[in-house]
Design an enzyme around this catalytic site. Structure first.
Site, PDB file in Angstrom:
ATOM      1  N   ASN A   9     -68.451   1.913 -32.508  1.00  0.00           N
ATOM      2  CA  ASN A   9     -67.629   3.037 -33.177  1.00  0.00           C
ATOM      3  C   ASN A   9     -68.523   4.353 -33.696  1.00  0.00           C
ATOM      4  O   ASN A   9     -69.281   3.934 -34.620  1.00  0.00           O
ATOM      5  CB  ASN A   9     -66.832   2.609 -34.563  1.00  0.00           C
ATOM      6  N   GLU A  41     -65.399 -10.352 -29.109  1.00  0.00           N
ATOM      7  CA  GLU A  41     -64.168 -10.477 -29.857  1.00  0.00           C
ATOM      8  C   GLU A  41     -64.137 -11.005 -31.002  1.00  0.00           C
ATOM      9  O   GLU A  41     -64.772 -11.562 -31.522  1.00  0.00           O
ATOM     10  CB  GLU A  41     -63.596 -11.867 -28.942  1.00  0.00           C
ATOM     11  N   ASP A  70     -67.377  -4.685 -40.602  1.00  0.00           N
ATOM     12  CA  ASP A  70     -66.218  -4.836 -40.463  1.00  0.00           C
ATOM     13  C   ASP A  70     -65.252  -4.249 -41.375  1.00  0.00           C
ATOM     14  O   ASP A  70     -65.448  -4.460 -42.785  1.00  0.00           O
ATOM     15  CB  ASP A  70     -65.586  -6.336 -40.172  1.00  0.00           C
ATOM     16  N   LYS A 174     -68.262  12.442 -47.797  1.00  0.00           N
ATOM     17  CA  LYS A 174     -67.672  11.225 -47.866  1.00  0.00           C
ATOM     18  C   LYS A 174     -68.876  10.302 -47.855  1.00  0.00           C
ATOM     19  O   LYS A 174     -68.472   9.134 -48.629  1.00  0.00           O
ATOM     20  CB  LYS A 174     -67.322  11.094 -46.473  1.00  0.00           C
TER      21      LYS A 174
HETATM   22  P1  ITT Z   1     -66.763  -1.848 -34.062  1.00  0.00           P
HETATM   23  O1  ITT Z   1     -66.130  -3.368 -34.308  1.00  0.00           O
HETATM   24  O2  ITT Z   1     -67.535  -1.709 -32.961  1.00  0.00           O
HETATM   25  O3  ITT Z   1     -67.960  -1.672 -35.314  1.00  0.00           O
HETATM   26  P2  ITT Z   1     -64.383  -0.960 -34.608  1.00  0.00           P
HETATM   27  O4  ITT Z   1     -63.746   0.497 -34.560  1.00  0.00           O
HETATM   28  O5  ITT Z   1     -63.561  -2.016 -33.724  1.00  0.00           O
HETATM   29  O6  ITT Z   1     -65.813  -0.739 -34.278  1.00  0.00           O
HETATM   30  P3  ITT Z   1     -63.570  -2.488 -36.812  1.00  0.00           P
HETATM   31  O7  ITT Z   1     -63.081  -3.701 -36.009  1.00  0.00           O
HETATM   32  O8  ITT Z   1     -64.360  -2.754 -38.122  1.00  0.00           O
HETATM   33  O9  ITT Z   1     -64.370  -1.581 -36.116  1.00  0.00           O
HETATM   34  O10 ITT Z   1     -62.123  -1.665 -37.156  1.00  0.00           O
HETATM   35  C1  ITT Z   1     -62.070  -0.841 -38.386  1.00  0.00           C
HETATM   36  C2  ITT Z   1     -60.834   0.014 -38.073  1.00  0.00           C
HETATM   37  O11 ITT Z   1     -60.715   0.747 -39.430  1.00  0.00           O
HETATM   38  C3  ITT Z   1     -60.935   1.220 -36.938  1.00  0.00           C
HETATM   39  O12 ITT Z   1     -59.713   1.412 -36.419  1.00  0.00           O
HETATM   40  C4  ITT Z   1     -61.550   2.263 -37.628  1.00  0.00           C
HETATM   41  O13 ITT Z   1     -61.208   3.419 -37.100  1.00  0.00           O
HETATM   42  C5  ITT Z   1     -60.960   2.105 -38.938  1.00  0.00           C
HETATM   43  N1  ITT Z   1     -61.957   2.649 -39.984  1.00  0.00           N
HETATM   44  C6  ITT Z   1     -62.971   1.815 -40.462  1.00  0.00           C
HETATM   45  N2  ITT Z   1     -63.718   2.725 -41.689  1.00  0.00           N
HETATM   46  C7  ITT Z   1     -63.111   3.839 -41.596  1.00  0.00           C
HETATM   47  C8  ITT Z   1     -63.444   4.836 -42.182  1.00  0.00           C
HETATM   48  O14 ITT Z   1     -64.315   5.384 -42.756  1.00  0.00           O
HETATM   49  N3  ITT Z   1     -62.536   6.126 -41.912  1.00  0.00           N
HETATM   50  C9  ITT Z   1     -61.592   5.966 -41.288  1.00  0.00           C
HETATM   51  N4  ITT Z   1     -60.983   4.924 -40.510  1.00  0.00           N
HETATM   52  C10 ITT Z   1     -62.145   3.868 -40.611  1.00  0.00           C
END
Ligand code: ITT
Length: 206
Positions: A9, A41, A70, A174
């Site tokens: 991400n 996964e 996460d 932020k």
């Molecule tokens: P990785 O697992 O590769 O790190 P991911 O986006 O799949 O990436 P997660 O499984 O942790 O990460 O899912 C977190 C979700 O919550 C994802 O949809 C993010 O966009 C959202 N999220 C997490 N932190 C956030 C933040 O600071 N601002 C906005 N959305 C956030």
């Protein structure tokens, strides 16, 4: 010393590189270390379980000291949804945000409370040790999207601390109070105590 931030991400990556910039480590990402991104996964039903799965898979493959994040948005009026399933709530950020706004229609101001949670798993593949840090930040869900910065659910999360949405805040703002910053501050202390106080930052061979 290299530290792998085990995330695909790019929004998270930008923030983490900024927050860890004074730690004296080179923060690298899966696309820089492997021959392509790694998709682990996420079969756990807690933030801790999924952070561990990501950190262990990429830490073992790279041999690098690794941190995985996460995270998710917990909305009280939606009984804690999307929570640990935040990434899987819908297929794109736009659809995920639209779904929350739709499900929150008609919910009064006082009942719109929410929080972001970030759990970091720090994994040492040589010692086979892991350590968890959790950061939380409080806010409310807006009635429409506001702001263009940030990523994910930022345009609908009105931060109690900043008195604006995370998408209206600069990354620097932020990063002063976010769930990710709060978890990483603990991770930093852990790393410095564990590896720097006995001079192992340079000699651990990572
Ligand atoms: P990785 O697992 O590769 O790190 P991911 O986006 O799949 O990436 P997660 O499984 O942790 O990460 O899912 C977190 C979700 O919550 C994802 O949809 C993010 O966009 C959202 N999220 C997490 N932190 C956030 C933040 O600071 N601002 C906005 N959305 C956030």
């Amino acid at each position: 010393m290299k530290l792998l931030f085990a995330s695909n991400n790019q929004g998270k990556v930008r923030e983490v590189k900024d927050i860890l910039k004074d730690l004296g480590v080179e923060v690298v990402t899966p696309d820089e270390v492997f021959d392509g991104p790694r998709d682990v996964e996420e079969t756990g039903d807690t933030f801790e379980a999924n952070a561990f799965l990501k950190a262990k898979a990429m830490g073992d493959e790279s041999g690098l000291l690794t941190i995985a994040d996460d995270s998710g948005l917990i909305v009280d009026a939606l009984h804690g949804e999307p929570g640990v399933y935040s990434a899987r709530y819908e297929s794109t950020d736009e659809k995920r945000v639209a779904k929350i706004l739709k499900n929150m229609q008609g919910i009064a101001e006082k009942q719109r409370t929410a929080r972001f949670v970030s759990v970091m798993c720090v994994y040492d593949p040589k010692a086979l040790e892991c350590h968890y840090c959790r950061g939380v930040v409080e806010g409310t869900i807006t009635h429409k999207t506001m702001g263009n910065d940030g990523f994910g659910y930022d345009p609908i999360f009105f931060s109690t601390d900043l008195q604006k949405t995370f998408a209206q805040a600069s990354m620097a703002e932020k990063n002063t109070i976010s769930h990710r910053k709060r978890a990483l501050e603990q991770a930093k202390n852990y790393l410095v105590n564990k590896y720097a106080s006995n001079a192992r930052l340079d000699t651990a061979g990572f």
